[in-house]
Design an enzyme around this catalytic site. Structure first.
Site, mmCIF file in Angstrom:
data_model
loop_
_atom_site.group_PDB
_atom_site.id
_atom_site.type_symbol
_atom_site.label_atom_id
_atom_site.label_comp_id
_atom_site.label_asym_id
_atom_site.label_seq_id
_atom_site.Cartn_x
_atom_site.Cartn_y
_atom_site.Cartn_z
ATOM 1 N N LYS A 82 0.942 -1.367 0.241
ATOM 2 C CA LYS A 82 -0.036 0.107 -0.049
ATOM 3 C C LYS A 82 0.719 1.496 0.079
ATOM 4 C CE LYS A 82 -2.074 1.452 4.245
ATOM 5 N NZ LYS A 82 -1.657 3.026 4.242
ATOM 6 N N ASN A 83 1.773 0.655 1.054
ATOM 7 C CA ASN A 83 2.568 2.386 0.897
ATOM 8 C C ASN A 83 3.868 2.844 -0.147
ATOM 9 O OD1 ASN A 83 2.084 3.033 3.400
ATOM 10 N ND2 ASN A 83 2.743 2.177 4.729
ATOM 11 N N ARG A 132 -4.437 11.386 3.757
ATOM 12 C CA ARG A 132 -3.490 11.753 4.586
ATOM 13 C C ARG A 132 -2.194 11.915 3.106
ATOM 14 N NH1 ARG A 132 1.015 12.070 6.428
ATOM 15 N NH2 ARG A 132 1.133 14.115 6.720
ATOM 16 N N CYS A 138 -4.815 12.788 12.528
ATOM 17 C CA CYS A 138 -5.497 11.144 12.223
ATOM 18 C C CYS A 138 -5.422 10.634 13.602
ATOM 19 C CB CYS A 138 -4.252 10.613 11.798
ATOM 20 S SG CYS A 138 -3.596 9.503 11.483
ATOM 21 N N ARG A 173 0.905 14.667 13.146
ATOM 22 C CA ARG A 173 1.591 14.736 11.532
ATOM 23 C C ARG A 173 1.403 15.225 10.290
ATOM 24 N NH1 ARG A 173 -0.760 8.759 9.684
ATOM 25 N NH2 ARG A 173 1.481 9.017 8.478
ATOM 26 N N VAL A 197 3.336 18.168 8.087
ATOM 27 C CA VAL A 197 3.246 18.069 6.776
ATOM 28 C C VAL A 197 4.809 19.189 6.708
ATOM 29 C CG1 VAL A 197 1.600 17.585 5.824
ATOM 30 C CG2 VAL A 197 1.200 19.717 5.559
ATOM 31 N N ASP A 198 5.322 19.955 7.379
ATOM 32 C CA ASP A 198 7.217 20.806 8.205
ATOM 33 C C ASP A 198 7.811 20.887 6.843
ATOM 34 O OD1 ASP A 198 6.831 19.650 9.420
ATOM 35 O OD2 ASP A 198 8.404 20.318 10.587
ATOM 36 N N LEU A 199 8.028 19.616 6.951
ATOM 37 C CA LEU A 199 9.444 18.994 6.133
ATOM 38 C C LEU A 199 9.129 19.232 4.609
ATOM 39 C CD1 LEU A 199 10.112 16.394 8.697
ATOM 40 C CD2 LEU A 199 11.072 18.888 8.563
ATOM 41 N N ASP A 225 4.718 0.196 12.122
ATOM 42 C CA ASP A 225 3.330 -0.275 11.439
ATOM 43 C C ASP A 225 3.298 -1.562 12.111
ATOM 44 O OD1 ASP A 225 3.017 2.339 9.905
ATOM 45 O OD2 ASP A 225 3.391 1.672 7.914
ATOM 46 N N VAL A 247 8.195 6.976 16.386
ATOM 47 C CA VAL A 247 8.233 7.641 15.290
ATOM 48 C C VAL A 247 6.430 8.540 15.459
ATOM 49 C CG1 VAL A 247 7.213 7.410 12.818
ATOM 50 C CG2 VAL A 247 9.114 5.834 14.382
ATOM 51 N N ARG A 307 -8.616 -0.670 5.113
ATOM 52 C CA ARG A 307 -7.153 1.000 3.943
ATOM 53 C C ARG A 307 -6.360 0.084 3.950
ATOM 54 N NH1 ARG A 307 -5.702 4.402 8.308
ATOM 55 N NH2 ARG A 307 -4.884 5.147 6.039
HETATM 56 C C1 UD1 Z 1 4.592 6.476 6.340
HETATM 57 C C2 UD1 Z 1 4.205 5.710 5.976
HETATM 58 C C3 UD1 Z 1 3.420 5.088 7.300
HETATM 59 C C4 UD1 Z 1 4.539 5.025 8.250
HETATM 60 C C5 UD1 Z 1 5.723 5.814 8.433
HETATM 61 C C6 UD1 Z 1 6.583 6.103 9.384
HETATM 62 C C7 UD1 Z 1 2.498 5.802 3.467
HETATM 63 C C8 UD1 Z 1 1.250 5.971 3.376
HETATM 64 N N1 UD1 Z 1 2.530 6.494 5.077
HETATM 65 O O1 UD1 Z 1 3.933 8.255 6.378
HETATM 66 O O2 UD1 Z 1 2.562 4.027 6.970
HETATM 67 O O3 UD1 Z 1 3.730 4.796 9.457
HETATM 68 O O4 UD1 Z 1 5.538 6.447 7.167
HETATM 69 O O5 UD1 Z 1 7.274 5.366 8.478
HETATM 70 O O6 UD1 Z 1 3.671 5.752 3.175
HETATM 71 N N2 UD1 Z 1 6.464 14.240 10.523
HETATM 72 C C9 UD1 Z 1 7.034 16.276 11.024
HETATM 73 N N3 UD1 Z 1 6.672 16.401 9.464
HETATM 74 C C10 UD1 Z 1 6.806 16.076 8.054
HETATM 75 C C11 UD1 Z 1 6.436 15.192 8.188
HETATM 76 C C12 UD1 Z 1 6.848 14.478 9.264
HETATM 77 O O7 UD1 Z 1 7.178 16.271 11.962
HETATM 78 O O8 UD1 Z 1 6.545 17.296 7.894
HETATM 79 C C13 UD1 Z 1 6.756 14.091 11.466
HETATM 80 C C14 UD1 Z 1 5.469 12.363 12.087
HETATM 81 O O9 UD1 Z 1 4.730 13.889 12.486
HETATM 82 C C15 UD1 Z 1 6.326 11.861 11.970
HETATM 83 C C16 UD1 Z 1 7.130 11.404 11.972
HETATM 84 O O10 UD1 Z 1 7.948 12.893 10.997
HETATM 85 O O11 UD1 Z 1 6.059 11.965 13.563
HETATM 86 C C17 UD1 Z 1 7.866 10.103 11.055
HETATM 87 O O12 UD1 Z 1 6.254 10.621 9.486
HETATM 88 P P1 UD1 Z 1 6.683 10.040 7.903
HETATM 89 O O13 UD1 Z 1 7.725 9.898 8.045
HETATM 90 O O14 UD1 Z 1 6.653 11.290 7.660
HETATM 91 O O15 UD1 Z 1 5.786 9.509 7.952
HETATM 92 P P2 UD1 Z 1 4.589 9.474 6.839
HETATM 93 O O16 UD1 Z 1 5.204 9.218 4.772
HETATM 94 O O17 UD1 Z 1 3.415 9.966 7.011
#
Ligand code: UD1
Length: 452
Positions: free
Chosen positions: A41-42, A111, A135, A140, A142-144, A328, A350, A420
């Site tokens: 899925k990912n 998301r 969620c 979660r 998206v600043d990065l 996960d 995480v 999902r």
């Molecule tokens: C992806 C996976 C999810 C998995 C996660 C971690 C998909 C669709 N989903 O989610 O199943 O659990 O990786 O392996 O691929 N963060 C920030 N700022 C950002 C982005 C992330 O602070 O801009 C933080 C998040 O809040 C979290 C951590 O970074 O605490 C990891 O998140 P991230 O690796 O981005 O997970 P996703 O890509 O959302």
């Protein structure tokens, strides 16, 4: 979703997203046989977004039939792409991509659809994608993603919950840049890698996520004509190209589904074989299964057999970005630890709110104490069935695993979460001999148990 897809399986898809049935599971049966692992899925979700980078029709294979995939299809359709589904194969035609705005109702549900911001911006020079919000498992942010797109030269303003991004200047091209990610975010690495494929010049992403799904996405983009080096390591280098072309690509097997079935074998004291898998992608999970006493045998290059060892014993786990133990798998593995003798610890590093399965596992007789993101699991000899509710995808998987091992009849509510991320989980388990039944509450005139 376009007409063809609508007409093929829309009823089935509606059911996946709004499934209010319950699963009845009669535990303590041994499982036996082979399980076919679906595509990841990912990997599938960002791969669908990546096809927007191309100006030709793209074909993706091994796309699992899941509610999240359906939602992503709807997002792509709203942007102007056309999608045709044939079983697990998707044809995506992004030639008429013309709408830069993703609908809030869809991004809110999924998301990962935010990750489409990179391809939309790179193709159209402008993108408007709503902030996805938090969620069940955390805030979660998206600043990065946003800071990385700004480093690539985009103007980004967030107003009224909408991320407005555009590229100024007549060429409408992002500019290669050096980007250091404060955290190796999977989604941010994917967004920025996709955007950089069509940028002018070289982009270097440092402290990149190393997850297999990032590497898979890079391989897909490379097959579309992108120049990407180092995906799967901490430093990814992308040399922009003017355009990407069509592709015929098969995504990798789902390592989280595979890990879930390895635990299903272990927790039921069974002998099952899973394939196809990439064993390397499961190294951390296999290592922890072995440390609690589960026997895992690599039967062929793409299959693993799980056999119960002697008495299962405790272990300590911290979730980490890949190649560490995956977040996960935290909830599913905790179901197994709850029947391992001795005291185990599980620390979630995480996400900030990923322990919601604990209270439900305790209702099934587990002995788990939680403080913040740290759980101490005192193994019990046996779990006992109870009515339980899944709060998110992996929490739901954990409860199903616990139910397979528990004495008695568990009623599980939360199939809309399982749908999902697990393709036909109930059917796959039934084929292995698990005793479970999906009950349509409306038809059977059931009500949910009063404790829910
Ligand atoms: C992806 C996976 C999810 C998995 C996660 C971690 C998909 C669709 N989903 O989610 O199943 O659990 O990786 O392996 O691929 N963060 C920030 N700022 C950002 C982005 C992330 O602070 O801009 C933080 C998040 O809040 C979290 C951590 O970074 O605490 C990891 O998140 P991230 O690796 O981005 O997970 P996703 O890509 O959302």
């Amino acid at each position: 979703m376009n007409q063809q897809l609508n007409s093929i399986e829309e009823t089935e898809k509606q059911k996946l997203a709004t499934d209010k049935s319950i699963l009845k599971i009669w535990g303590s049966s041994r499982l036996q046989g082979n399980v076919n692992i679906s595509g990841a899925k990912n990997s599938a979700l960002p791969a669908m977004a990546a096809t927007l980078l191309s100006s030709e029709v793209c074909r993706l294979h091994q796309i699992p039939c899941l509610a999240d995939i359906n939602t992503m299809g709807k997002v792509l359709s709203a942007l102007g792409a056309k999608i045709k589904q044939n079983g697990n194969t998707l044809d995506i035609d992004p030639r008429d991509l013309d709408n830069p705005e993703a609908p809030y109702e869809l991004v809110r549900k999924l998301r990962a659809s935010f990750f489409a911001i990179g391809p939309i911006l790179a193709r159209l020079g402008v993108a408007r994608v709503p902030l996805p919000g938090g969620c069940a498992i955390g805030a979660r942010p998206v600043d990065l993603h946003v800071r990385g797109l700004q480093a690539l030269g985009a103007e980004v303003h967030i107003e009224h919950g909408m991320v407005n991004a555009y590229i100024s200047g007549s060429k409408k091209k992002l500019q290669g840049a050096k980007i250091y990610l404060d955290y190796p975010s999977v989604g941010a690495t994917e967004t920025l890698m996709m955007a950089a494929t069509l940028a002018e010049g070289e982009t270097i992403i440092e402290n990149a996520a190393q997850e297999p799904e990032v590497e898979d996405l890079a391989n897909l983009c490379i097959a579309m004509g992108a120049n990407i080096f180092g995906a799967g390591t901490k430093t990814i280098v992308i040399s922009g190209v003017p355009k990407l072309h069509s592709v015929d690509y098969t995504i990798i097997p789902d390592r989280i589904e595979a890990g879930t079935f390895l635990i299903a074998g272990a927790i039921t004291n069974s002998d099952i074989t899973i394939s196809p898998v990439v064993p390397k992608h499961l190294s951390a999970v296999i290592s922890k299964l072995k440390s609690v006493g589960v026997r895992i045998i690599q039967e062929t290059s793409d299959s693993l057999r799980v056999l119960h060892g002697e008495t299962l014993k405790s272990t300590d786990i911290d979730t980490q970005p890949y190649p560490g133990f995956p977040t996960d798998m935290q909830a599913p593995f905790m179901a197994l630890l709850s029947v391992c003798s001795g005291s185990s610890s599980m620390t979630e590093t995480v996400f900030e709110n990923r322990m919601r399965h604990v209270s439900e596992l305790n209702r099934m007789g587990a002995n788990i104490r939680v403080k913040g993101n740290h759980a101490i699991v005192q193994g019990v000899p046996k779990l006992s069935a109870a009515p339980v509710v899944g709060t998110d995808l992996r929490a739901s998987a954990a409860l199903i695993l616990a139910a397979l091992a528990a004495e008695g009849e568990t009623t599980f509510q939360g199939l809309q979460h399982l749908n999902r991320g697990y393709e036909q989980l109930d059917i796959k388990l039934q084929k292995l001999g698990a005793k479970l039944q999906k009950v349509d509450l409306v038809k059977e005139n059931h009500t949910f148990p009063s404790s829910i």
